[in-house]
Design a protein around this motif. Sequence first.
Motif, PDB file in Angstrom:
ATOM      1  N   TYR A 146       0.926  -1.236  -0.059  1.00 29.36           N
ATOM      2  CA  TYR A 146       0.078  -0.075   0.079  1.00 29.36           C
ATOM      3  C   TYR A 146       0.824   1.289  -0.197  1.00 29.36           C
ATOM      4  O   TYR A 146       1.692   1.349   0.737  1.00 29.36           O
ATOM      5  CB  TYR A 146      -1.119  -0.113   1.205  1.00 29.36           C
ATOM      6  CG  TYR A 146      -1.991  -1.032   1.367  1.00 29.36           C
ATOM      7  CD1 TYR A 146      -2.891  -0.935   0.497  1.00 29.36           C
ATOM      8  CD2 TYR A 146      -1.844  -2.248   2.042  1.00 29.36           C
ATOM      9  CE1 TYR A 146      -4.136  -1.988   0.557  1.00 29.36           C
ATOM     10  CE2 TYR A 146      -2.689  -3.460   2.018  1.00 29.36           C
ATOM     11  CZ  TYR A 146      -4.010  -3.189   1.299  1.00 29.36           C
ATOM     12  OH  TYR A 146      -4.789  -4.227   1.172  1.00 29.36           O
ATOM     13  N   ASP A 147       0.601   2.124  -1.122  1.00 28.16           N
ATOM     14  CA  ASP A 147       1.524   3.411  -1.136  1.00 28.16           C
ATOM     15  C   ASP A 147       0.620   4.597  -0.526  1.00 28.16           C
ATOM     16  O   ASP A 147      -0.454   5.064  -1.015  1.00 28.16           O
ATOM     17  CB  ASP A 147       1.936   3.466  -2.408  1.00 28.16           C
ATOM     18  CG  ASP A 147       2.829   4.750  -2.730  1.00 28.16           C
ATOM     19  OD1 ASP A 147       3.359   5.438  -1.747  1.00 28.16           O
ATOM     20  OD2 ASP A 147       3.292   4.908  -4.170  1.00 28.16           O
ATOM     21  N   LEU A 148       1.147   5.001   0.483  1.00 31.88           N
ATOM     22  CA  LEU A 148       0.416   6.289   1.256  1.00 31.88           C
ATOM     23  C   LEU A 148       0.962   7.349   0.525  1.00 31.88           C
ATOM     24  O   LEU A 148       0.242   8.486   0.870  1.00 31.88           O
ATOM     25  CB  LEU A 148       0.533   6.008   2.668  1.00 31.88           C
ATOM     26  CG  LEU A 148       0.005   4.936   3.291  1.00 31.88           C
ATOM     27  CD1 LEU A 148       0.320   4.818   4.844  1.00 31.88           C
ATOM     28  CD2 LEU A 148      -1.297   4.528   3.138  1.00 31.88           C
TER      29      LEU A 148
ATOM     30  N   SER B  40      -6.538   0.769   4.039  1.00 31.03           N
ATOM     31  CA  SER B  40      -5.685  -0.159   3.779  1.00 31.03           C
ATOM     32  C   SER B  40      -5.637  -1.429   4.879  1.00 31.03           C
ATOM     33  O   SER B  40      -5.458  -2.583   4.231  1.00 31.03           O
ATOM     34  CB  SER B  40      -4.148   0.045   3.825  1.00 31.03           C
ATOM     35  OG  SER B  40      -4.154   1.261   2.797  1.00 31.03           O
ATOM     36  N   ILE B  41      -5.536  -1.160   6.170  1.00 28.08           N
ATOM     37  CA  ILE B  41      -5.818  -2.268   7.145  1.00 28.08           C
ATOM     38  C   ILE B  41      -6.917  -2.839   7.026  1.00 28.08           C
ATOM     39  O   ILE B  41      -7.089  -4.112   7.191  1.00 28.08           O
ATOM     40  CB  ILE B  41      -5.461  -1.528   8.759  1.00 28.08           C
ATOM     41  CG1 ILE B  41      -3.904  -1.115   8.672  1.00 28.08           C
ATOM     42  CG2 ILE B  41      -5.912  -2.479   9.751  1.00 28.08           C
ATOM     43  CD1 ILE B  41      -3.545  -0.122   9.655  1.00 28.08           C
TER      44      ILE B  41
ATOM     45  N   ILE C 268       1.390  -7.047   5.236  1.00 25.80           N
ATOM     46  CA  ILE C 268       1.176  -6.172   4.128  1.00 25.80           C
ATOM     47  C   ILE C 268       2.521  -5.241   4.452  1.00 25.80           C
ATOM     48  O   ILE C 268       3.275  -4.966   5.333  1.00 25.80           O
ATOM     49  CB  ILE C 268       0.033  -5.106   4.349  1.00 25.80           C
ATOM     50  CG1 ILE C 268      -0.243  -4.358   5.670  1.00 25.80           C
ATOM     51  CG2 ILE C 268      -1.216  -6.071   3.985  1.00 25.80           C
ATOM     52  CD1 ILE C 268      -1.092  -3.348   5.642  1.00 25.80           C
ATOM     53  N   LYS C 269       2.806  -4.438   3.051  1.00 21.14           N
ATOM     54  CA  LYS C 269       4.035  -3.404   3.225  1.00 21.14           C
ATOM     55  C   LYS C 269       3.260  -2.084   3.029  1.00 21.14           C
ATOM     56  O   LYS C 269       2.420  -1.853   2.305  1.00 21.14           O
ATOM     57  CB  LYS C 269       4.831  -3.824   1.965  1.00 21.14           C
ATOM     58  CG  LYS C 269       6.087  -2.987   2.224  1.00 21.14           C
ATOM     59  CD  LYS C 269       7.115  -3.454   1.125  1.00 21.14           C
ATOM     60  CE  LYS C 269       8.374  -2.900   1.181  1.00 21.14           C
ATOM     61  NZ  LYS C 269       9.364  -3.555   0.416  1.00 21.14           N
TER      62      LYS C 269
ATOM     63  N   LEU D 290       0.461   2.702  13.894  1.00 27.90           N
ATOM     64  CA  LEU D 290       0.668   1.289  13.915  1.00 27.90           C
ATOM     65  C   LEU D 290       0.844   0.945  15.374  1.00 27.90           C
ATOM     66  O   LEU D 290       0.524   0.103  15.729  1.00 27.90           O
ATOM     67  CB  LEU D 290       1.547   0.927  12.947  1.00 27.90           C
ATOM     68  CG  LEU D 290       1.426   1.077  11.477  1.00 27.90           C
ATOM     69  CD1 LEU D 290       2.482   0.922  10.627  1.00 27.90           C
ATOM     70  CD2 LEU D 290       0.019   0.279  11.083  1.00 27.90           C
ATOM     71  N   LYS D 291       1.794   1.691  16.229  1.00 26.35           N
ATOM     72  CA  LYS D 291       2.078   1.259  17.444  1.00 26.35           C
ATOM     73  C   LYS D 291       0.761   1.156  18.291  1.00 26.35           C
ATOM     74  O   LYS D 291       0.713   0.219  19.096  1.00 26.35           O
ATOM     75  CB  LYS D 291       3.062   2.273  18.004  1.00 26.35           C
ATOM     76  CG  LYS D 291       3.683   1.681  19.374  1.00 26.35           C
ATOM     77  CD  LYS D 291       4.901   2.614  19.769  1.00 26.35           C
ATOM     78  CE  LYS D 291       5.509   2.077  21.139  1.00 26.35           C
ATOM     79  NZ  LYS D 291       6.715   2.647  21.245  1.00 26.35           N
TER      80      LYS D 291
END
Length: 65
Positions: A4-6, A23-24, A35-36, A58-59
């Motif tokens: 996934y390109d943010l 994306s998640i 996923i990347k 993400l944390k």
Amino acid sequence: MKIYDLKSDMPTVLEAGKRLAESIREAKSQHLKVIKILHGCGSTGEGGKIRISVRKSLKKRMNKG
């Protein structure tokens, strides 16, 4: 692994956060285990702010489970 390109079109931090959440959700619905996330790596400007924001998000998600 899906990528996934943010950062490709230099979005705002808020928009990048929305893209990360989407994306998640998409990855979960497809039962993907890995996923990347491409978030940029700059230390200044939008790229740096997006990187910091993505890592914080993400944390938090990881701590919540």
